[in-house]
Design a protein around this motif. Structure first.
Motif, PDB file in Angstrom:
ATOM      1  N   GLY A  45       0.823  -1.203   0.000  1.00 24.97           N
ATOM      2  CA  GLY A  45       0.000   0.000   0.000  1.00 24.97           C
ATOM      3  C   GLY A  45       0.856   1.251   0.000  1.00 24.97           C
ATOM      4  O   GLY A  45       1.985   1.250   0.508  1.00 24.97           O
ATOM      5  N   SER A  46       0.329   2.339  -0.559  1.00 25.81           N
ATOM      6  CA  SER A  46       1.060   3.601  -0.621  1.00 25.81           C
ATOM      7  C   SER A  46       0.508   4.627   0.361  1.00 25.81           C
ATOM      8  O   SER A  46       0.949   5.766   0.381  1.00 25.81           O
ATOM      9  N   GLY A  47      -0.460   4.227   1.184  1.00 24.25           N
ATOM     10  CA  GLY A  47      -1.092   5.179   2.089  1.00 24.25           C
ATOM     11  C   GLY A  47      -0.392   5.333   3.416  1.00 24.25           C
ATOM     12  O   GLY A  47      -0.947   5.959   4.330  1.00 24.25           O
ATOM     13  N   TRP A  48       0.822   4.799   3.536  1.00 22.86           N
ATOM     14  CA  TRP A  48       1.508   4.818   4.825  1.00 22.86           C
ATOM     15  C   TRP A  48       2.686   5.786   4.862  1.00 22.86           C
ATOM     16  O   TRP A  48       2.977   6.337   5.923  1.00 22.86           O
ATOM     17  N   ILE A  49       3.369   5.991   3.746  1.00 25.85           N
ATOM     18  CA  ILE A  49       4.570   6.824   3.727  1.00 25.85           C
ATOM     19  C   ILE A  49       4.196   8.274   3.454  1.00 25.85           C
ATOM     20  O   ILE A  49       3.340   8.566   2.605  1.00 25.85           O
ATOM     21  N   GLY A  50       4.830   9.206   4.187  1.00 25.86           N
ATOM     22  CA  GLY A  50       4.559  10.622   4.028  1.00 25.86           C
ATOM     23  C   GLY A  50       5.064  11.167   2.706  1.00 25.86           C
ATOM     24  O   GLY A  50       5.959  10.595   2.075  1.00 25.86           O
ATOM     25  N   ASP A  51       4.506  12.301   2.308  1.00 26.37           N
ATOM     26  CA  ASP A  51       4.839  12.853   0.989  1.00 26.37           C
ATOM     27  C   ASP A  51       6.212  13.510   0.926  1.00 26.37           C
ATOM     28  O   ASP A  51       6.667  13.878  -0.153  1.00 26.37           O
ATOM     29  N   LYS A  52       6.889  13.672   2.064  1.00 29.19           N
ATOM     30  CA  LYS A  52       8.222  14.278   2.059  1.00 29.19           C
ATOM     31  C   LYS A  52       9.298  13.298   2.521  1.00 29.19           C
ATOM     32  O   LYS A  52      10.424  13.697   2.819  1.00 29.19           O
ATOM     33  N   VAL A 101      -7.629   5.007   4.848  1.00 33.32           N
ATOM     34  CA  VAL A 101      -7.259   3.805   4.090  1.00 33.32           C
ATOM     35  C   VAL A 101      -8.163   2.628   4.444  1.00 33.32           C
ATOM     36  O   VAL A 101      -8.046   1.561   3.860  1.00 33.32           O
ATOM     37  N   GLY A 102      -9.051   2.855   5.428  1.00 30.02           N
ATOM     38  CA  GLY A 102      -9.976   1.798   5.846  1.00 30.02           C
ATOM     39  C   GLY A 102      -9.640   1.286   7.229  1.00 30.02           C
ATOM     40  O   GLY A 102      -8.468   1.071   7.552  1.00 30.02           O
ATOM     41  N   GLY A 103     -10.678   1.114   8.062  1.00 32.60           N
ATOM     42  CA  GLY A 103     -10.457   0.678   9.430  1.00 32.60           C
ATOM     43  C   GLY A 103      -9.765  -0.667   9.515  1.00 32.60           C
ATOM     44  O   GLY A 103      -8.891  -0.882  10.354  1.00 32.60           O
ATOM     45  N   VAL A 104     -10.140  -1.602   8.631  1.00 36.18           N
ATOM     46  CA  VAL A 104      -9.525  -2.933   8.658  1.00 36.18           C
ATOM     47  C   VAL A 104      -8.034  -2.839   8.364  1.00 36.18           C
ATOM     48  O   VAL A 104      -7.215  -3.489   9.023  1.00 36.18           O
ATOM     49  N   ALA A 105      -7.667  -2.007   7.391  1.00 37.80           N
ATOM     50  CA  ALA A 105      -6.255  -1.864   7.038  1.00 37.80           C
ATOM     51  C   ALA A 105      -5.458  -1.264   8.190  1.00 37.80           C
ATOM     52  O   ALA A 105      -4.339  -1.707   8.493  1.00 37.80           O
ATOM     53  N   VAL A 106      -6.028  -0.248   8.840  1.00 35.78           N
ATOM     54  CA  VAL A 106      -5.325   0.399   9.954  1.00 35.78           C
ATOM     55  C   VAL A 106      -5.154  -0.575  11.109  1.00 35.78           C
ATOM     56  O   VAL A 106      -4.064  -0.688  11.690  1.00 35.78           O
ATOM     57  N   THR A 161       2.156   8.998   7.177  1.00 32.26           N
ATOM     58  CA  THR A 161       0.843   9.603   6.979  1.00 32.26           C
ATOM     59  C   THR A 161       0.026   9.501   8.268  1.00 32.26           C
ATOM     60  O   THR A 161       0.413   8.828   9.219  1.00 32.26           O
ATOM     61  N   ALA A 162      -1.121  10.164   8.274  1.00 31.93           N
ATOM     62  CA  ALA A 162      -2.012  10.086   9.429  1.00 31.93           C
ATOM     63  C   ALA A 162      -2.496   8.661   9.661  1.00 31.93           C
ATOM     64  O   ALA A 162      -2.730   8.249  10.803  1.00 31.93           O
ATOM     65  N   GLU A 163      -2.645   7.885   8.583  1.00 32.53           N
ATOM     66  CA  GLU A 163      -3.062   6.485   8.724  1.00 32.53           C
ATOM     67  C   GLU A 163      -1.982   5.654   9.412  1.00 32.53           C
ATOM     68  O   GLU A 163      -2.274   4.843  10.300  1.00 32.53           O
ATOM     69  N   ALA A 164      -0.723   5.854   9.016  1.00 28.91           N
ATOM     70  CA  ALA A 164       0.380   5.148   9.673  1.00 28.91           C
ATOM     71  C   ALA A 164       0.502   5.596  11.124  1.00 28.91           C
ATOM     72  O   ALA A 164       0.778   4.777  12.016  1.00 28.91           O
ATOM     73  N   PHE A 165       0.286   6.877  11.364  1.00 32.74           N
ATOM     74  CA  PHE A 165       0.313   7.393  12.732  1.00 32.74           C
ATOM     75  C   PHE A 165      -0.757   6.720  13.588  1.00 32.74           C
ATOM     76  O   PHE A 165      -0.507   6.346  14.744  1.00 32.74           O
ATOM     77  N   THR A 166      -1.955   6.551  13.025  1.00 37.18           N
ATOM     78  CA  THR A 166      -3.036   5.905  13.760  1.00 37.18           C
ATOM     79  C   THR A 166      -2.677   4.463  14.109  1.00 37.18           C
ATOM     80  O   THR A 166      -2.921   3.994  15.223  1.00 37.18           O
TER      81      THR A 166
END
Length: 400
Positions: A126-133, A297-302, A363-368
């Motif tokens: 997944g690409s929803g975990w790494i920050g944009d910088k 990214v979805g509760g299950v994924a988090v 990202t906020a998802e990885a933080f969660t």
């Protein structure tokens, strides 16, 4: 309502809800007040309260209120990290440097490797975990170190309740956690290196070394009340300088405490100060942390990512400490007891993750996911350690 009235309403939620759940639910054994406050921060955040009651959430946590809460949270966590730095005892670690170095090194290194492997899994699926910088290496090392963190200040509170803090076992745990604390902030500084601000960062480190030397000469000559005042001014200055240099004000806060000797302050007064910060200020930090959670990214994924990170962090910590126990010839049950204590995450990991989020490394998802992992790790500590202490009571007096 005026902004002041809404702010006070938000403060009522912050202080009333956790203590009510903690007292009425009698959660102390599995979820101490600190954990309940963190969970309430998540529940009061956008993913739960904000999703269920968006109008009410927008009313209570509007921009002016959030700005005010963030200011309190920044100051609270600076004070907390400063105390953690002050309470480092490198002298005791040096006296038992082989045992401390082997244990602390493996207790940090193994979960770091396990966590880095988990980070690679997250990147692959997944690409929803790494920050944009962030470069991939920053994300991998950041997640790995988050899995390796030991929450020294919360560990102190747990060991007080387990009645081992002042015993030889508790002092050993403090030595191991102290060395890991230094490594954690060193790795964080490396992750945050900003090549565009490299000149500022070098200047900060040089000026900090000079000013720190001068401070160490000055503080012992002052009355204790004056030491407190000067130390807090020093904290603010270091936080500002580190943030200006691009490192993060929290790196400056930790360094400002690390150059100060705990023996320059009355221990009972320092304990009361830490407890006061935890009681009166840190709940605001927990709420502001909860406001940063995200489930896009979805509760299950988090939850899946959080479970993966919890497994690798606990397994890595226990594996590292068991290897250290074999090298050092520890008794049966000793490695399990030390490992379960050192796997406590709680506040330091949350602070670490907040910095990674601020710097867009995650990202906020990885933080969660990291936040949920920290809660799970901390909730495991007492239920796992208390039975081990009963079975191996003799280990309380083992100095290493």
């Amino acid at each position: 309502m005026s902004t002041t009235e809404v702010f006070l309403l938000a403060m009522l939620l912050i202080f009333v809800v956790p203590i009510a759940i903690w007292r009425l639910g009698r959660t102390e054994y599995y979820a101490p007040l600190v954990v309940v406050q963190i969970l309430c921060g998540i529940l009061l955040g956008p993913g739960v309260l904000g999703a269920a009651f968006p109008d009410y959430y927008a009313f209570v946590f509007d921009k002016p209120v959030i700005a005010a809460l963030n200011g309190i949270a920044w100051w609270a966590v600076m004070l907390f990290v400063w105390v953690a730095g002050v309470e480092l005892d490198l002298g005791a670690a040096w006296q038992r440097r082989r045992e401390t170095g082997v244990t602390a090194g493996l207790a940090l290194g193994m979960p770091l490797l396990f966590g880095a492997a988990a980070a690679l899994v997250l990147l692959k699926f997944g690409s929803g975990w790494i920050g944009d910088k962030a470069a991939p290496w920053q994300f991998v090392i950041g997640i790995g170190m988050a899995c390796a963190v030991t929450a020294l200040p919360i560990l102190v509170l747990f060991m007080e309740k387990l009645d081992i803090l002042r015993q030889p076992l508790g002092q050993r745990i403090l030595r191991y956690a102290s060395l890991d604390d230094i490594a954690i902030w060193g790795v964080l500084a490396a992750i945050l290196v900003d090549w565009e601000r490299m000149g500022r960062q070098v200047a900060f480190l040089l000026l900090f070394a000079v000013a720190g030397f001068a401070l160490r000469r000055l503080l012992p000559r002052l009355a204790e009340n004056d030491r407190w005042f000067i130390a807090l001014v020093w904290l603010i200055g270091c936080g500002f300088a580190a943030d200006w240099a691009g490192l993060h004000f929290m790196v400056g806060a930790f360094l400002s405490g690390a150059v100060i000797e705990a023996r320059w302050f009355d221990q009972a007064r320092m304990d009361r100060f830490r407890e006061t910060v935890l009681l009166a200020l840190m709940p605001v930090f927990f709420l502001s942390t909860g406001l940063r959670t995200n489930w896009d990214v979805g509760g299950v994924a988090v939850f899946g990512a959080a479970a993966l990170l919890l497994v690798v962090s606990v397994a890595g910590k226990l594996a590292g400490v068991h290897i250290a126990g074999r090298i050092l010839g520890w008794q049966k049950g000793e490695a399990a007891l030390v490992g379960w204590l050192l796997q406590t995450k709680a506040l330091i990991m949350i602070i670490f993750a907040n910095i990674l989020l601020d710097k867009h490394v995650i990202t906020a998802e990885a933080f969660t996911a990291l936040l949920l992992m920290a809660v799970g790790s901390t909730m495991l500590t007492t239920p796992m350690v208390a039975p081990l202490l009963r079975r191996h009571a003799g280990l309380r007096d083992k100095a290493g």
